[in-house]
Write an enzyme that holds these catalytic residues in place. Structure first.
Site, PDB file in Angstrom:
ATOM      1  N   GLY A 117       0.646  -1.259   0.097  1.00 10.35           N
ATOM      2  CA  GLY A 117      -0.036   0.058   0.103  1.00 10.35           C
ATOM      3  C   GLY A 117       0.732   1.256   0.083  1.00 10.35           C
ATOM      4  O   GLY A 117       1.986   1.276  -0.330  1.00 10.35           O
ATOM      5  N   GLU A 167       4.224   6.229  -7.914  1.00 15.44           N
ATOM      6  CA  GLU A 167       4.379   6.307  -9.100  1.00 15.44           C
ATOM      7  C   GLU A 167       5.221   4.815  -9.324  1.00 15.44           C
ATOM      8  O   GLU A 167       4.778   4.153 -10.512  1.00 15.44           O
ATOM      9  CB  GLU A 167       5.123   7.303  -9.861  1.00 15.44           C
ATOM     10  CG  GLU A 167       4.486   8.555  -9.798  1.00 15.44           C
ATOM     11  CD  GLU A 167       4.409   9.493  -8.770  1.00 15.44           C
ATOM     12  OE1 GLU A 167       4.763   9.054  -7.503  1.00 15.44           O
ATOM     13  OE2 GLU A 167       4.093  10.867  -9.087  1.00 15.44           O
ATOM     14  N   HIS A 211       4.649   2.193  -7.818  1.00 21.06           N
ATOM     15  CA  HIS A 211       3.567   0.881  -7.879  1.00 21.06           C
ATOM     16  C   HIS A 211       2.847   1.167  -9.138  1.00 21.06           C
ATOM     17  O   HIS A 211       2.309   0.311  -9.578  1.00 21.06           O
ATOM     18  CB  HIS A 211       2.828   0.842  -6.691  1.00 21.06           C
ATOM     19  CG  HIS A 211       3.279   0.851  -5.336  1.00 21.06           C
ATOM     20  ND1 HIS A 211       3.620   1.906  -4.333  1.00 21.06           N
ATOM     21  CD2 HIS A 211       3.928  -0.073  -4.848  1.00 21.06           C
ATOM     22  CE1 HIS A 211       4.133   1.386  -3.343  1.00 21.06           C
ATOM     23  NE2 HIS A 211       4.307   0.115  -3.597  1.00 21.06           N
ATOM     24  N   GLN A 265       7.100  -9.742   7.852  1.00 24.15           N
ATOM     25  CA  GLN A 265       8.278  -9.057   7.232  1.00 24.15           C
ATOM     26  C   GLN A 265       9.099  -7.927   7.866  1.00 24.15           C
ATOM     27  O   GLN A 265      10.018  -7.473   7.470  1.00 24.15           O
ATOM     28  CB  GLN A 265       8.308  -8.795   5.686  1.00 24.15           C
ATOM     29  CG  GLN A 265       7.540  -7.608   5.223  1.00 24.15           C
ATOM     30  CD  GLN A 265       7.230  -7.739   3.831  1.00 24.15           C
ATOM     31  OE1 GLN A 265       6.459  -8.501   3.338  1.00 24.15           O
ATOM     32  NE2 GLN A 265       7.799  -6.750   3.081  1.00 24.15           N
ATOM     33  N   GLY A 308       9.027  -4.577  -8.405  1.00 20.44           N
ATOM     34  CA  GLY A 308      10.020  -3.620  -8.764  1.00 20.44           C
ATOM     35  C   GLY A 308      11.596  -4.098  -8.725  1.00 20.44           C
ATOM     36  O   GLY A 308      11.960  -4.743  -7.733  1.00 20.44           O
ATOM     37  N   LYS A 345      13.817  -1.927  -7.419  1.00 18.26           N
ATOM     38  CA  LYS A 345      14.290  -1.290  -6.416  1.00 18.26           C
ATOM     39  C   LYS A 345      14.506  -2.318  -5.466  1.00 18.26           C
ATOM     40  O   LYS A 345      15.704  -2.387  -4.828  1.00 18.26           O
ATOM     41  CB  LYS A 345      13.611  -0.235  -6.076  1.00 18.26           C
ATOM     42  CG  LYS A 345      14.174   0.552  -4.760  1.00 18.26           C
ATOM     43  CD  LYS A 345      13.450   1.676  -4.422  1.00 18.26           C
ATOM     44  CE  LYS A 345      12.231   1.391  -3.621  1.00 18.26           C
ATOM     45  NZ  LYS A 345      12.656   0.912  -2.192  1.00 18.26           N
ATOM     46  N   GLN A 355      14.788  -8.945  -3.330  1.00 16.41           N
ATOM     47  CA  GLN A 355      13.445  -9.558  -3.372  1.00 16.41           C
ATOM     48  C   GLN A 355      13.054 -10.261  -4.414  1.00 16.41           C
ATOM     49  O   GLN A 355      12.595 -11.186  -4.637  1.00 16.41           O
ATOM     50  CB  GLN A 355      12.613  -8.421  -2.798  1.00 16.41           C
ATOM     51  CG  GLN A 355      10.885  -8.843  -3.064  1.00 16.41           C
ATOM     52  CD  GLN A 355      10.177  -8.024  -2.328  1.00 16.41           C
ATOM     53  OE1 GLN A 355       9.819  -7.851  -1.209  1.00 16.41           O
ATOM     54  NE2 GLN A 355       9.321  -7.040  -3.314  1.00 16.41           N
ATOM     55  N   ILE A 392      11.510   3.318 -10.531  1.00 11.64           N
ATOM     56  CA  ILE A 392      11.017   4.815 -10.929  1.00 11.64           C
ATOM     57  C   ILE A 392      11.603   5.976  -9.648  1.00 11.64           C
ATOM     58  O   ILE A 392      11.453   5.588  -8.499  1.00 11.64           O
ATOM     59  CB  ILE A 392       9.493   4.722 -10.679  1.00 11.64           C
ATOM     60  CG1 ILE A 392       9.039   3.739 -11.809  1.00 11.64           C
ATOM     61  CG2 ILE A 392       8.915   6.391 -11.156  1.00 11.64           C
ATOM     62  CD1 ILE A 392       9.089   3.997 -13.050  1.00 11.64           C
ATOM     63  N   SER A 420       9.703   5.518  -2.871  1.00 13.41           N
ATOM     64  CA  SER A 420       9.702   4.612  -1.924  1.00 13.41           C
ATOM     65  C   SER A 420       8.651   5.248  -0.927  1.00 13.41           C
ATOM     66  O   SER A 420       8.538   6.339  -0.702  1.00 13.41           O
ATOM     67  CB  SER A 420      10.755   4.538  -1.001  1.00 13.41           C
ATOM     68  OG  SER A 420      10.637   3.862   0.349  1.00 13.41           O
TER      69      SER A 420
HETATM   70  O1  PAF Z   1       7.701  -5.113  -1.844  1.00 12.86           O
HETATM   71  C1  PAF Z   1       6.830  -5.272  -1.198  1.00 12.86           C
HETATM   72  O2  PAF Z   1       5.985  -4.337  -0.999  1.00 12.86           O
HETATM   73  C2  PAF Z   1       6.518  -6.337  -0.021  1.00 12.86           C
HETATM   74  O3  PAF Z   1       7.830  -6.967   0.213  1.00 12.86           O
HETATM   75  C3  PAF Z   1       5.750  -7.241  -0.796  1.00 12.86           C
HETATM   76  C4  PAF Z   1       6.243  -8.123  -1.882  1.00 12.86           C
HETATM   77  C5  PAF Z   1       4.179  -6.606  -1.074  1.00 12.86           C
HETATM   78  C6  PAF Z   1       5.235  -8.506   0.271  1.00 12.86           C
HETATM   79  O4  PAF Z   1       4.593  -7.896   1.254  1.00 12.86           O
END
Ligand code: PAF
Length: 284
Positions: free
Chosen positions: A31, A35, A37, A61, A147, A149, A153, A176, A185
């Protein structure tokens, strides 16, 4: 566009789309959409008949001293942005919907999580792999968008999908940036005006390092040293790491003799920001 909060609602909707022969893409997010996302949602909308955005601040996480409580949230803003970029369904669950009482199954990864953010944030990738696996099972998308960035991940998710035979195409999308270079971010909102200026050392260091690679430098230590020196000159910055790793294994390499990732994490005040470049994007 619909916003739903339960797993059952997502499954019912996706089943209906599947029955109509439609393809489905997923953009997993926490959430507070920006830009960066939006570019993932655009790519998903372009490649798939239907686009699902998950909007869930995943407690698993975050480490015990990290920013779970203060992580910014604004579902109304997210809904407006996602809809404007072609999202069909937002999945916005409560933590209890994702992690029921007695939840005790996890997806974890070795090698690729030993360096970079995995080293600084020991529980992080177990949380990411677990929630992304769950989202993949809930939505069963054809494609999922992440992404660059969050480069480690992206590598971890690609590896997990391969290891666990998940039939999902993982699409990595470019970083971006703000007009002055700072990578977008959700955590940029934590920065005071002075810190916002100081945060430019990240993208400046990335430009410096990628420029050296473009000019033919292959000595990892020389590139890292130049980048560190640049960051050290900013009093509000404190380096977590500046490293060069093999793109396939995320393990450190001394010489740039294969596709590599140069990744940095830097505290600006108490805000930890990351940035990176892929050597193959620099050298072509
Ligand atoms: O990159 C993120 O925003 C999070 O690590 C993700 C992939 C949505 C998992 O919670």
């Amino acid at each position: 566009m619909k916003i739903v909060t339960t797993i059952e609602e997502v499954r019912t909707q996706v089943k209906q789309w599947r029955a109509e022969g439609l393809t489905v893409g997923l953009v997993p997010t926490m959430g507070y959409l920006h830009e960066g996302h939006a570019s993932l949602i655009d790519a998903c909308h372009r490649d798939n008949d239907r686009t699902v955005v998950s909007d869930f601040v995943n407690p698993m996480q975050f480490g015990p001293t990290e920013d779970l409580e203060s992580y910014p949230r604004d579902i109304d803003h997210d809904a407006a942005l996602a809809e404007a970029h072609g999202c069909d369904l937002i999945f916005h669950p409560e933590p209890a919907e994702m992690y029921h009482q007695g939840f005790s199954s996890f997806v974890d990864m070795t090698v690729l999580t030993e360096e970079l953010c995995g080293l600084s944030r020991p529980v992080h990738f177990r949380g990411v792999c677990t929630v992304v696996s769950k989202l993949f099972h809930i939505v069963s998308p054809d494609r999922a968008y992440f992404g660059k960035k969050d480069a480690q991940q992206l590598a971890v998710i690609r590896h997990m999908v391969d290891d666990l035979n998940m039939d999902i195409e993982i699409v990595g999308c470019p970083i971006i940036r703000e007009a002055d270079g700072l990578a977008k971010s959700s955590r940029n909102t934590y920065l005071s005006p002075d810190e916002r200026k100081a945060a430019l050392v990240l993208s400046q260091a990335i430009r410096l390092g990628s420029g050296m690679v473009r000019d033919g430098e292959t000595d990892g230590a020389a590139i890292i040293e130049a980048m560190k020196q640049h960051i050290h000159a900013e009093p509000l910055a404190r380096i977590d790491y500046v490293k060069i790793v093999d793109l396939a294994t995320m393990q450190q390499i001394p010489v740039l003799d294969r596709p590599a990732l140069c990744a940095i994490a830097v505290y600006i005040g108490s805000t930890r920001l990351i940035d990176n470049f892929f050597t193959e994007d620099v050298t072509g």
